[in-house]
Design a protein around this motif. Structure first.
Motif, short mmCIF file in Angstrom:
data_model
loop_
_atom_site.label_atom_id
_atom_site.label_comp_id
_atom_site.label_asym_id
_atom_site.label_seq_id
_atom_site.Cartn_x
_atom_site.Cartn_y
_atom_site.Cartn_z
N THR A 3 0.85 -1.19 0.00
CA THR A 3 0.00 0.00 0.00
C THR A 3 0.88 1.23 0.00
OG1 THR A 3 -1.71 -1.15 1.25
CG2 THR A 3 -1.79 1.25 1.23
N PRO A 4 0.67 2.15 -0.95
CA PRO A 4 1.51 3.35 -1.00
C PRO A 4 1.46 4.12 0.32
CG PRO A 4 0.20 3.15 -3.00
CD PRO A 4 -0.30 2.11 -2.05
N SER A 5 2.63 4.58 0.78
CA SER A 5 2.71 5.34 2.02
C SER A 5 2.70 6.83 1.78
CB SER A 5 3.98 4.95 2.79
OG SER A 5 5.13 5.23 2.00
N ALA A 6 2.51 7.22 0.53
CA ALA A 6 2.46 8.64 0.19
C ALA A 6 1.50 8.84 -0.98
CB ALA A 6 3.84 9.16 -0.16
N THR A 7 0.99 10.05 -1.07
CA THR A 7 0.06 10.41 -2.14
C THR A 7 0.47 11.74 -2.75
OG1 THR A 7 -1.79 9.25 -1.09
CG2 THR A 7 -2.35 10.94 -2.70
N ILE A 8 0.38 11.82 -4.05
CA ILE A 8 0.53 13.09 -4.76
C ILE A 8 -0.86 13.48 -5.25
CG2 ILE A 8 1.47 14.26 -6.78
CD1 ILE A 8 3.86 12.34 -6.62
N THR A 9 -1.35 14.62 -4.77
CA THR A 9 -2.66 15.11 -5.20
C THR A 9 -2.45 16.30 -6.12
OG1 THR A 9 -3.59 14.43 -3.08
CG2 THR A 9 -4.93 15.89 -4.45
N LEU A 10 -3.05 16.24 -7.30
CA LEU A 10 -2.89 17.29 -8.30
C LEU A 10 -4.11 18.20 -8.31
CD1 LEU A 10 -1.53 15.11 -11.24
CD2 LEU A 10 -0.21 16.38 -9.53
N TYR A 11 -3.84 19.50 -8.31
CA TYR A 11 -4.89 20.52 -8.34
C TYR A 11 -4.68 21.39 -9.57
CZ TYR A 11 -5.40 19.41 -3.35
OH TYR A 11 -5.57 18.77 -2.14
N LEU A 12 -5.76 21.62 -10.31
CA LEU A 12 -5.66 22.50 -11.47
C LEU A 12 -5.91 23.94 -11.03
CD1 LEU A 12 -5.37 22.82 -14.54
CD2 LEU A 12 -7.85 22.61 -14.70
N SER A 13 -4.96 24.82 -11.35
CA SER A 13 -5.07 26.22 -10.97
C SER A 13 -5.54 27.05 -12.15
CB SER A 13 -3.72 26.76 -10.47
OG SER A 13 -3.76 28.17 -10.32
N ALA A 14 -6.35 28.07 -11.85
CA ALA A 14 -6.82 28.97 -12.90
C ALA A 14 -5.67 29.80 -13.46
CB ALA A 14 -7.91 29.88 -12.34
N ARG A 15 -4.54 29.78 -12.80
CA ARG A 15 -3.38 30.54 -13.27
C ARG A 15 -2.51 29.71 -14.23
NH1 ARG A 15 -2.54 35.28 -10.63
NH2 ARG A 15 -3.88 35.67 -8.82
N ASN A 16 -3.16 28.79 -14.93
CA ASN A 16 -2.52 28.00 -15.99
C ASN A 16 -1.35 27.18 -15.46
OD1 ASN A 16 -2.71 27.21 -18.69
ND2 ASN A 16 -1.01 28.55 -19.31
N LYS A 17 -1.60 26.49 -14.38
CA LYS A 17 -0.57 25.62 -13.82
C LYS A 17 -1.25 24.51 -13.04
CE LYS A 17 -0.02 28.42 -9.63
NZ LYS A 17 0.90 29.24 -8.82
N ILE A 18 -0.49 23.47 -12.75
CA ILE A 18 -0.94 22.40 -11.86
C ILE A 18 -0.14 22.51 -10.57
CG2 ILE A 18 -1.03 19.91 -11.51
CD1 ILE A 18 -1.34 19.62 -14.55
N VAL A 19 -0.82 22.43 -9.46
CA VAL A 19 -0.18 22.45 -8.15
C VAL A 19 -0.27 21.04 -7.57
CG1 VAL A 19 -0.13 23.48 -5.85
CG2 VAL A 19 -0.84 24.85 -7.82
N ALA A 20 0.86 20.52 -7.12
CA ALA A 20 0.90 19.16 -6.57
C ALA A 20 1.21 19.21 -5.08
CB ALA A 20 1.96 18.33 -7.29
#
Length: 340
Positions: A3-20
């Motif tokens: 079971t992965p012990s870490a997670t990367i969650t991706l968020y789409l920003s209106a400022r034309n970028k992805i925040v992880a």
């Protein structure tokens, strides 16, 4: 199966970028995967990927999925807007010069740490204690007012509450302002303007009245001789002069004053030396006059200011109807592959 012990969650920003956001006990592996994929870490320790070149972004996200698999890290796409965008939209709609700072809540202890700074221990406190939040945002006006914004996972609502003023700035003893809850940014900003900030200012005003009353009572009852007493008395008088200036300004800006009240305020203002070009620079004679005015008329000014304090703002509804929120664009969902 591991079971992965870490997670990367991706968020789409209106400022034309992805925040992880990398979280979990194996967060270092997640950060390694982000670095290998080409995400950059900014001054706020947030990992971002620009979307100026879609083909390059898709390639980076494909690499991220491969690196995460190798590092045994789970990758997920968050369906809601990035909280930093919500914070920016809110501060843009507030009066004055507000700024927003985003904090990534990578560990549960990051949330628990924020609880210590809340003025009101209710809905916002419970969210920080019980829920798993991705981000929080500080909203600051540059003059000492600080608010905290989070997203409630259960329904996607935004909760905004006040942080306790710095102890150097104020001894906050009044009932705290209530948090506000809204389903989108412009409603949150409206509730902050019309309810949270007026209640915040009222709480600060009442706390200052309490400080002034406590200092005055001490000055009237304590008569110990000595340099320490004189220094403490001067410091308390200086505090009162600052507070009195604010009380008088508030009274003059409020309900119309009677002729007698106007004369009284003029007399107190002049006696405290508040009309001087340098109101905090008093000679020994002016200082003695100010102390006499403080001890004789201070209580009346405090009572007058307290009587003019407006009631707390109330609202039949403190949240807006839920609205549909569009999911992130296909460039994020298609390139990350299936959730693991």
């Amino acid at each position: 199966m591991h079971t992965p012990s870490a997670t990367i969650t991706l968020y789409l920003s209106a400022r034309n970028k992805i925040v992880a956001l990398a979280s979990g006990t194996g967060r270092r592996w997640a950060e390694t995967a982000l670095a290998l994929a080409g995400f950059t870490e900014d001054d706020d320790l947030l990992h971002t990927l620009p979307l100026d070149y879609p083909a390059r972004a898709r390639q980076a996200l494909t690499h991220l999925h491969q690196a995460a698999r190798d590092c045994q890290v789970r990758v997920a796409t968050h369906p809601r807007p990035y909280l930093g965008d919500i914070a920016e939209a809110i501060v843009a709609a507030l009066p004055g010069s507000w700024a927003a700072t985003v904090l990534g809540l990578r560990e549960q202890q990051d949330q628990h740490h924020l609880r210590d700074y809340l003025w009101e221990t209710s809905a916002l406190y419970e969210l920080l204690e019980k829920e798993r939040l991705g981000f929080a945002a500080f909203l600051r006006d540059g003059g000492g007012t600080e608010l905290l914004l989070v997203e409630r996972p259960s329904d996607g609502s935004y909760v905004v509450g006040a942080l306790t003023p710095s102890a150097d700035h104020l001894n906050a003893t009044a009932p705290p302002p209530r948090s506000v809850i809204a389903s989108h940014a412009h409603t949150a900003a409206a509730l902050i303007r019309t309810r949270l900030l007026p209640d915040y200012e009222r709480a600060v005003h009442l706390s200052r009245l309490g400080e002034a009353e406590q200092d005055l009572r001490w000055a009237q009852e304590a008569h110990e001789p000595g340099a320490y007493y004189a220094a403490a008395l001067d410091a308390a008088l200086d505090r009162f002069r600052t507070q009195a200036a604010a009380f008088i300004a508030t009274l003059r800006d409020g309900e119309p004053l009677t002729a007698e009240q106007s004369v009284f305020l003029d007399r107190v203002e002049d006696g405290l030396g508040l009309t001087l070009d340098e109101p905090h620079e008093l000679d020994s004679e002016a200082l003695a006059d100010a102390q006499a005015v403080w001890l004789i008329h201070g209580e009346e000014l405090i009572e007058m200011a307290r009587a003019a304090t407006p009631p707390p703002v109330t609202a039949a509804k403190d949240r807006a109807p839920a609205t549909a929120v569009l999911p992130p664009s296909a460039v994020v969902a298609s390139a990350t592959g299936p959730h693991r």
